[in-house]
Design an enzyme around this catalytic site. Sequence first.
Site: not given
Length: 1674
Positions: A1198-1199, A1202, A1221
């Site tokens: 997820h990060e 980003h 997000e």
Amino acid sequence: MNQDAINVSIDVKNLNFYSINLTHNGLREPLMSAQIDNATSRIVIAPVLLLQAGQTYELEFEYIGLINPTAGSDTGGLFYNAWNDSENQTRYLIATHMETGIYGTPSVFPCFDDPGFKAQFNITLIHPQSMVVLANMLEENPGQEYGNGYNITNFPLTNPMSTYLIAFAMGDFVSKQNTTNDGILFRVWSWQGMEPYLDLPLQTAIECFEALTQYTGIKFPMNKLDHLALPDFPVGGEENWGLIIYEFGQVLFDSETDTTHSKMYGIGTRCHEMTHQWFGDLVTNVWWSDIILDEGVARYFESYAPGLTYPKQAKWENEYFVQLYEEYAFIYDSGIIYDEPFYPLVGAAESFNDVFTVITYDKGGAVLRMLAATLGADNFQKGMQRYLDRYKFGNADHVQYFEVMTEIAHEANLMNWCNESLDVNQLMNNWVTQVHFPALRVSYDPIYQLYEVYQEPYLPNEYLPSGYNYTWNIPIQIISGDNNKQLIWLPADGTSCSTSPQKLTYPSIYDFIQVYNYGATTLARTKYDDPSFAQVIKLIQNQPDLLDVSTKIRLFYDEWAWVYENLTLGVQPRFDRVMQILDLFTNNSTVGSPAFNAFNGDVSFLNFLMQLFMDRYESDLLMKALSKILDTFYNVIGANWNEPTDDWNLSILQQSFLPYAVLFNVGDARQKAVDYFQQIIVACNGTTGNYTKCNPIKPDIRQAVYCGTAWSANKAIYDQLLEFLADAWVSPKSAYFDQEIISIEQGLGCLQDPNLIQTYIGFLVSHKTYDPLTYFQFNLKASDVMHEMLQTNPQFILHKSTYGFGDFLNGMTYLWSSQNRLDQLLDLNKNLSSQMSSYDQRAMNNTISNLQQVVETSQISYGSITRWLYDNLTPYGQSPWKTRLPNNFQAVSYELHLQPYFPSSYNFPAWKNFTFDGNIKVTLATLTNVSSITINSHRQIINSIQLAYENGTNIPYSGISRDYDNALLTVDLSASILTHTQIVVTIGYTGFISNQPSAGVYTNYDYLEIDGKKSWIFGTLFEDGPSTRSLAPCLDEPDYKATWHVTVDYPSDLVALGNTIEESVVTLGDGRTRVTFKQTPEMSSYLIAVAVGDFSSLRSISTVDKKLIRIWTWSGMETYAQEALTVLGSTIDFMTIYFNISLPLDKFDLLALPQFTHGGAGAMENWGLIIGDYDGILYNPDYNTISNLIEVNEIVAHETVHHWFGDLVSPKWWQYIFLNEGFASYWYIDRIAEAYPDQKDYADYARFYNQEHALLTEEAYGGQEPPIVVNEEELGNPPLGLFGNQVYDKAAAVLHMLSNTIGNNTFQAALQQYLKNFAQKNANDTDLWNIITPFAQNASITDWNGNLIDISTFMRPYTYQSLFPILKVVTSPDGTSFSYQQTPFFNNQNFTGYKWNIPIFSIMDNNDDFNWLATKNSLQFSKKFNWRVDNYGRKAYARVWYDDASWEPIYQQIKQDYKVFDPTTRAQLLGDTFALVRQNLVPWKRLLDLTLYLKNEDDLTPFSIFFTQDSQQFSSHYLAIQETLLYNFKFQPEFPLVKKYLSYILDDGQAPFSRTGHWNTDLLKPSCTSSLCYIGQAYCNSRAAELFQDFIQNCQNSNCQNSVTGTGKCNSVPPEYRSTQFCYGLKQNQSYYYIIENMVDWSLNSVSEYYFGEDTDDLLNALSCIDNKDFINK
């Protein structure tokens, strides 16, 4: 003679004798010798014959003595004053001052000058006929002619009295007189010309005298009492019996110029001296060591007697005593703290004058006030009366005094600390015979509500003189929150009680808060520990009127004194406590002059704050703290300042407070001052000179009026003020009544116009009047003018006078407190050194020395207080900050240099701990013409600001302002800067580090895996809360992208990390290293990250772009980072390939911290340096479950996503945060499917779970905020905040729907273009939709109208509306057709008009289908199928409701062959049905019937509705199916049916207690196993018991439960099963209870299990599974 003697010694000083005669029975005795002993100041007379006991002898002396030139030198004895009459002729008077001074009574006549040698005296005075003569007794005749212009006056024989009380005077005196109720003649005298000022003193003196007569019960034993005011007298007053002599200011009162404070102070002094007529004159101390019986009593009655006299003022007088005299007692008995010597109240002193100290007066008075409170007012009065009656006309010592009080205590049945009759000598002995005072140390246990108090000397023993035991018998008045007051005892150390239980401490359990030393009656400071102090603050806030003002003053003083003590002793003070206690002053019942004068006392906390802050950039932050206090005081004063009042409290408050109200611009104070000045102008119009006659403004408020007028004065107003000053200077009474001069001079000290300031300074210097220069001390404008004058024309002030330059420097530098200011002064000294006289240089040296001390104090204090101000007066952060920057600049680049201070190997001053020093150069480009520069700055101390053009030319600016609530710093320019200009803003500052995990700049601590030692970590987190503006002043909005070039100084044994790779690393040689990181790409400020700690890493290289990738942890934990390293690398490769974009970074770092907080998120995507909680990054197979493993994959992926969505392309503003997000929540699932093809079904589960969670969240919150909030004021509001589920799971679900609608390939291609177009830029939703629309249209995607789709129109309802639709499916009654309808999930008025463009993906028994529903009207179709499931695979963000006719075929198909539907569709049917059940839209029967198929289900996704809901986040209404049934039926008689139902679904005869390697299975089976054991399945429980015993056996054999590795190494059961293993294993083997308990105790202290605590939690849970009552109680 009392005994035979060969000689007699008599005290004499400075007398020349002509003759000495000794007679006995009328016959002259021959003398052998008469010699003066200079060592003892006595004359020794030796007769020829022995002096015989029992005989009376007379000595007669003829001598010449001196009349000393002035009393000002305090020579004592007989002195003269000079004064000028109305013709300006010098006149003289003489008087005596016998008690103190160099000479005293023996310089006037030979005597036995010992207070214990009382005698009666005949006084005869020969004096000029024109002069009035006064003495102790009333003159017998007006004086008979003596010759040569002299008269002789005789005075009657006095009462027995001590020699020091003899007094006489002669001069051109005038008087006013009256008689008392007892017929005592009362006269008030002064020199000629002072008659108008005697009326009030006469009246008030008589009133106080009457009160004292009534209190003592003893009539004054003389027929007159004179009060004589002299132009010059060395003390305020001298209590000569019958003739009290004063310094004129204590008596004379000019109603035209004197203030209420002058009136009150004069009354107090006269009451003080009249108290002596009984205590000191009628009964005199045996020796000077017991002067407490004289001066201590008088000091007490100085406040108490006016209260008796004027009952309306009694409360104020008591508060005044606490505020002034009791505090003086503490100050002067604190030795090193205030640089004062120690003296006991009674005992030997180093010199005679040492007995007349603040200790004697103020500590003596405070000790007696404590005794009065302990005995009670009535008993204390009885004791005072009995003492006077018993020893009248004689002498007594403190023991005799306390014996009398003991008698009274016995009669009143007062008990001591041993519950025995109170012995006052025993109580008071240590108070009067030893130095210093106690501190009451109060502690509070908040768990048990236990208070305890003990005593210790206030100062540490090393700062106290030896020879004392420093313990006291302490009476303490306490009050509790229920308004219960009581006296408790704290006996001296070592006290033992023989007859009854001791009350040596005061511990007990109370339901109410305790405050100690109520009424401030005990001469002790109270030091509360933090819990008890928090209780006091709570009481002040909740019951502001409970405590009396005296108690509140004492609370404040004690906290401030503790700070001042620590400052003096070099201990870091607790400013947070003294700032909290300021709440005392925000309640109207507190506000008054004693409270304000406590706040602004001799050791003024207000001035301390002003000196620290007023010359600093944070001065207005201090004003935020003070404003509530100042407003409260101002409101109490009222609108009409000039209204007459007899309330001393109000009047004195006006005098002391209103100048500060003007200074701080409180309310309308400045304007009101100007208005009152206009009244003076009108009233004095046409008057020339003597302006006090026409001035209608009362003296109490004149300083404030003149200050407010000067503040805004123009030349004309200034000239008027100067005229008033000149008139006051030349007034005939100005030599004695200077209050008007002082008021005007202080007022002119408020001038703000630089030209007028310079003119006024020149005026003062030309008149050689330098004192008023000090009145500029609170005037920063004047400070700058004075500094400029010294730089440009120093000769105007140098060489002018001995003290003039010192006064100038004092006025100029009083508010200076920074190192910059000290440097300025040192530069001045260097430049002026050749021009200054020795006096000037001495003044400069003193000023430098004082400022150096102030700067040192400022360094210690300023940061602590500023931190408290920020913590308590400003928002810690906002998510997001609501006030935007003006769009007139573009950020170009930042050069940032940081030096953090946190516990480490690098030594720094304690006051720097948890702060950091920063310097930043911000390059900005103007987008418009600008007259000011506004940037974000938060929680920072600004030390310096410089502006310059690119070429280095300085840019002048006119002022700086701060908006602390919105974290804005504005610099007003002296001249505008044109558009398209680059400028550089350089700011030096200090910031604050949170000492715990938080958003902003924070610390972590860890216990190193290698040695268990504690180590601190410095880190940052800026996406929410304080934001990057708390690290550095910057343009802190996502749209202001710029490059960052960061340098960090850090301890050399640690590691520093930043967004980019290191550019250079230099060792500084002092234990620090300096690292400079490469300049970043253009990026949003919230993505900046810095971390410093004892880090170690695992490293690798990405496959595609060959980027350096590293996983960092605190040392020893990197062994658990391999999984994260793999995920990080594979995600970078996946994103790079899938989107065909390589990021402009040299490295990717991920840092796992032991503590991390980010609104529930596991990590933060700082570009190039992800920082997150170790729980979601590290994986320990010995303890972590399969869920932990998956969490590592999800969070790291997820990060990492980003870095493309959020970092490379950032949102234009926070309302578009779903672009970060939503995409990160969407693409990490695709990365899992790509990286682990065999776990694709888990990816399907994760996608479904996130969708279901989004729908459930909206349901639980009644319709959450939409992903895009249009109204920015509502952005980030509760309940979900900025980072709510709407921007994560809902946004991802909506993007999933979009991808399903336009096709994955189209979606991929569009996003590639989006990332390319907006790389290192910012975007909003429109930018995204505008990119996708042409790709979708090129793919021939049509909308609900059959037109080529417009993505913005499609997406808008899902992104700008909250909630979601229900798609209703209804079959016609004849079964030939069906229809679609839509309605909001909550069909109420809040969602009226809501509709969505719903893409309907359908599957039937014979084919699939796609339709749009974009209307609320029914959309009808013919039915050509047996069953039809709509929104299959949860492809759209909606729930589906079927009528019975539509549902029944679906249900039958599931019963027949559920695998016709994919797992997501099966889960969707369960999830939608359960949600509709909760809304009563379908019956429970439909849901329960549907769940029966789960007996055959083996996929996690459908079971997620049965087992897994986010029940901890929501109420019990949103529990999963199983949990809902257990919650509602567990304690009902139908519970066996529920267990039977669960057994039917779950009982497959297996409880594997092992992993398969298939994530979905390994997530599902532990839940099934736990439920099976819970409902009592035999196999499950048997297997749990077997595995539990194996675990116990393995642990006992290997002792691994106590090893470094812990319990995980001796258990073959996977961690996700251990809760079941331990619980049901111990439940069946309860004899192992103590083994499990020991394991828990060990694991709670184990470094390994501290960070991987799953076993600890599971073992604790196991202890709760037992049913043995003894164990349960344990």
